[in-house]
Design a protein around this motif. Structure first.
Motif, mmCIF file in Angstrom:
data_model
loop_
_atom_site.group_PDB
_atom_site.id
_atom_site.type_symbol
_atom_site.label_atom_id
_atom_site.label_comp_id
_atom_site.label_asym_id
_atom_site.label_seq_id
_atom_site.Cartn_x
_atom_site.Cartn_y
_atom_site.Cartn_z
ATOM 1 N N GLY A 276 0.795 -1.221 0.000
ATOM 2 C CA GLY A 276 0.000 0.000 0.000
ATOM 3 C C GLY A 276 0.825 1.268 0.000
ATOM 4 N N ILE A 277 1.971 1.259 -0.688
ATOM 5 C CA ILE A 277 2.795 2.459 -0.810
ATOM 6 C C ILE A 277 2.092 3.457 -1.731
ATOM 7 N N GLN A 278 1.824 4.659 -1.213
ATOM 8 C CA GLN A 278 1.121 5.692 -1.985
ATOM 9 C C GLN A 278 2.051 6.869 -2.257
ATOM 10 N N PRO A 279 2.352 7.164 -3.530
ATOM 11 C CA PRO A 279 3.114 8.377 -3.840
ATOM 12 C C PRO A 279 2.236 9.627 -3.679
ATOM 13 N N LEU A 280 2.797 10.654 -3.054
ATOM 14 C CA LEU A 280 2.120 11.927 -2.854
ATOM 15 C C LEU A 280 3.004 13.037 -3.405
ATOM 16 N N ARG A 281 2.424 13.901 -4.224
ATOM 17 C CA ARG A 281 3.209 14.980 -4.835
ATOM 18 C C ARG A 281 3.488 16.099 -3.836
ATOM 19 N N ARG A 282 4.730 16.559 -3.818
ATOM 20 C CA ARG A 282 5.153 17.680 -2.971
ATOM 21 C C ARG A 282 5.774 18.756 -3.855
ATOM 22 N N THR A 283 5.372 20.003 -3.662
ATOM 23 C CA THR A 283 5.825 21.134 -4.469
ATOM 24 C C THR A 283 6.804 21.988 -3.672
ATOM 25 N N VAL A 284 7.870 22.437 -4.335
ATOM 26 C CA VAL A 284 8.854 23.327 -3.713
ATOM 27 C C VAL A 284 9.167 24.455 -4.689
ATOM 28 N N LEU A 285 9.322 25.671 -4.157
ATOM 29 C CA LEU A 285 9.674 26.834 -4.963
ATOM 30 C C LEU A 285 10.921 27.491 -4.390
ATOM 31 N N GLN A 286 11.655 28.164 -5.252
ATOM 32 C CA GLN A 286 12.642 29.141 -4.791
ATOM 33 C C GLN A 286 12.145 30.506 -5.229
ATOM 34 N N VAL A 287 11.940 31.406 -4.262
ATOM 35 C CA VAL A 287 11.416 32.724 -4.586
ATOM 36 C C VAL A 287 12.409 33.801 -4.171
ATOM 37 N N ARG A 288 12.468 34.846 -4.984
ATOM 38 C CA ARG A 288 13.255 36.027 -4.669
ATOM 39 C C ARG A 288 12.323 37.049 -4.041
ATOM 40 N N LEU A 289 12.731 37.603 -2.930
ATOM 41 C CA LEU A 289 11.884 38.500 -2.157
ATOM 42 C C LEU A 289 12.261 39.954 -2.400
ATOM 43 N N GLY A 290 11.341 40.839 -2.038
ATOM 44 C CA GLY A 290 11.601 42.264 -2.157
ATOM 45 C C GLY A 290 12.180 42.876 -0.901
ATOM 46 N N VAL A 291 12.594 42.026 0.051
ATOM 47 C CA VAL A 291 13.220 42.473 1.294
ATOM 48 C C VAL A 291 14.448 41.600 1.546
ATOM 49 N N PRO A 292 15.433 42.107 2.281
ATOM 50 C CA PRO A 292 16.690 41.371 2.474
ATOM 51 C C PRO A 292 16.629 40.333 3.585
ATOM 52 N N VAL A 293 15.845 39.300 3.389
ATOM 53 C CA VAL A 293 15.763 38.213 4.366
ATOM 54 C C VAL A 293 17.085 37.452 4.369
ATOM 55 N N PRO A 294 17.663 37.146 5.534
ATOM 56 C CA PRO A 294 18.985 36.517 5.565
ATOM 57 C C PRO A 294 18.969 35.069 5.083
ATOM 58 N N ALA A 295 20.093 34.649 4.506
ATOM 59 C CA ALA A 295 20.226 33.262 4.054
ATOM 60 C C ALA A 295 20.135 32.281 5.216
ATOM 61 N N ALA A 296 20.530 32.734 6.420
ATOM 62 C CA ALA A 296 20.520 31.864 7.600
ATOM 63 C C ALA A 296 19.159 31.821 8.287
ATOM 64 N N LEU A 297 18.104 32.327 7.642
ATOM 65 C CA LEU A 297 16.760 32.233 8.206
ATOM 66 C C LEU A 297 16.485 30.794 8.633
ATOM 67 N N PRO A 298 15.910 30.553 9.809
ATOM 68 C CA PRO A 298 15.619 29.175 10.229
ATOM 69 C C PRO A 298 14.676 28.462 9.261
ATOM 70 N N LEU A 299 14.676 27.149 9.368
ATOM 71 C CA LEU A 299 13.612 26.361 8.766
ATOM 72 C C LEU A 299 12.356 26.629 9.590
ATOM 73 N N ILE A 300 11.319 27.137 8.944
ATOM 74 C CA ILE A 300 10.088 27.531 9.631
ATOM 75 C C ILE A 300 8.962 26.628 9.145
ATOM 76 N N LEU A 301 8.336 25.926 10.085
ATOM 77 C CA LEU A 301 7.293 24.948 9.766
ATOM 78 C C LEU A 301 6.028 25.280 10.536
ATOM 79 N N HIS A 302 4.892 25.043 9.920
ATOM 80 C CA HIS A 302 3.609 25.237 10.589
ATOM 81 C C HIS A 302 3.287 24.011 11.431
ATOM 82 N N VAL A 303 2.848 24.214 12.662
ATOM 83 C CA VAL A 303 2.526 23.102 13.539
ATOM 84 C C VAL A 303 1.399 22.246 12.967
#
Length: 376
Positions: free
Chosen positions: A220-247
């Motif tokens: 019963g292995i089910q493949p699920l599609r996951r989408t990822v983007l790389q976006v350029r922002l209009g503000v100088p967010v640092p490269a070291a920004l944490p990994l931020i996940l929704h609970v």
């Protein structure tokens, strides 16, 4: 590694992604191993499309022991395996809205009780770590051990170790069908027949199809599609920004370079096994969810891709001999945590197939919860 299949092998591993490559690296010093891969290069599907982080709690409490045990081999690999570590520090913040306080608290308490380093944050302390955080996002849990993984380097190191130990890698060789002949499998591939004592099914999204082609019941292995983007922002967010996940599992994002982030809506859309591509609706949802959390204008979508994350019905990985056919071995269902658990899964499964179990944290992980025999 070879361009043509050998006529016989001891262990035939189907799939040269992180699961197959990791197992081959652990097992090849002790048994004759051949890897067959349907594509022209190894690791082009889920392995090559990973969001590339080690997050100790990702995948839940059932997966966490495998992730925890994998940290040391990733952070401090043996010098003969790699001259440098595969991890670089990142930090993770699991966040929630004000009304999700109980969920964040339960998350932090559960994993702290399991030995994970977790610090509760709220209000100004959280906003100080996420520039531009919108009002209402008041709850957080900080995990300082979160790290980025150099997936390409890890995958290449597994393949090099397998090659040094004598393993064969045969590309453009999909498993078409297999049958038992006495004590051996006769496996038909796109490159000819191979006789093998054991088949290891490390075929990712194709795992259930491989089982059926071998006359073995799928789990019963089910493949699920996951989408990822790389976006350029209009503000100088640092490269070291944490990994931020929704609970609640609605998104994750992390710094990629100055003013750029990697972003996913954490989608899980059922899919047939395929070369996945992102859907525009999922791209739009990802942007909408990001902007509901932070007030960063999106200047451009620079890259977008999708991959298949494959899950068993209970969302735990599946590794070990099949419930009915002991000469057919599963190494599948690694979901979105296959890279970060690969040292533990590879070592535990290799030990079941004849390799010694390494010392350290991996030896303390019980493989029984992940055995295919749990599916009856």
């Amino acid at each position: 590694m070879t361009s043509a299949p050998p006529s016989a092998t001891d262990v035939l591993i189907v799939g040269a992604g992180i699961a197959g490559a990791g197992l081959a690296a652990m097992l090849a010093p002790h048994r004759r191993v051949t890897i067959i891969e349907a594509e022209e290069a190894p690791g082009v599907h889920a392995t090559g499309r990973s969001a590339a982080f080690w997050h100790e709690t990702y995948g839940g409490a059932g997966v966490q022991p495998l992730s925890t045990a994998s940290f040391e081999p990733l952070a401090h690999p043996d010098a003969a395996f790699s001259e440098r570590p595969f991890l670089s520090p990142r930090v993770a913040l699991t966040i929630g809205r004000r009304e999700e306080s109980a969920a964040v608290e339960a998350y932090a308490r559960e994993f702290a009780a399991r030995g994970v380093e977790v610090e509760r944050l709220s209000g100004d302390a959280l906003a100080a770590r996420i520039p531009g955080l919108r009002p209402g996002w008041q709850e957080g849990a900080r995990e300082p051990t979160c790290s980025d993984i150099d997936v390409a380097a890890l995958h290449a190191a597994y393949l090099r170790a397998a090659k040094r130990a004598g393993a064969d890698l045969v590309l453009c060789a999909p498993l078409q069908r297999a049958r038992r002949s006495g004590e051996r499998w006769i496996v038909e591939t796109g490159r000819g027949e191979i006789a093998a004592s054991l088949i290891v099914n490390a075929a990712g999204a194709w795992a259930d199809g491989i089982a059926a082609s071998c006359g073995v019941r799928p789990v019963g292995i089910q493949p699920l599609r996951r989408t990822v983007l790389q976006v350029r922002l209009g503000v100088p967010v640092p490269a070291a920004l944490p990994l931020i996940l929704h609970v609640g599992g609605d998104f994750y994002f992390k710094g990629e370079s100055e003013g750029r982030v990697w972003l996913s809506p954490h989608d899980e859309t059922p899919s047939a096994p395929c070369d996945a591509i992102p859907e525009e609706i999922d791209v739009a949802v990802a942007i909408e969810r990001l902007q509901s959390v932070v007030d960063w204008p999106v200047a451009a979508i620079e890259k977008k891709w999708a991959g298949l994350r494959s899950f068993a019905p209970d969302r735990l990985p599946v590794f070990g001999p099949d419930r009915d056919e002991s000469a057919f071995v599963w190494c599948a269902g690694q979901g979105g945590f296959g890279i970060q658990t690969s040292p533990a899964i590879s070592a535990l499964l290799a030990a079941e197939l004849g390799a010694p179990l390494p010392l350290g944290a991996i030896a303390g992980v019980d493989p029984a919860p992940y055995a295919p025999s749990r599916f009856t």
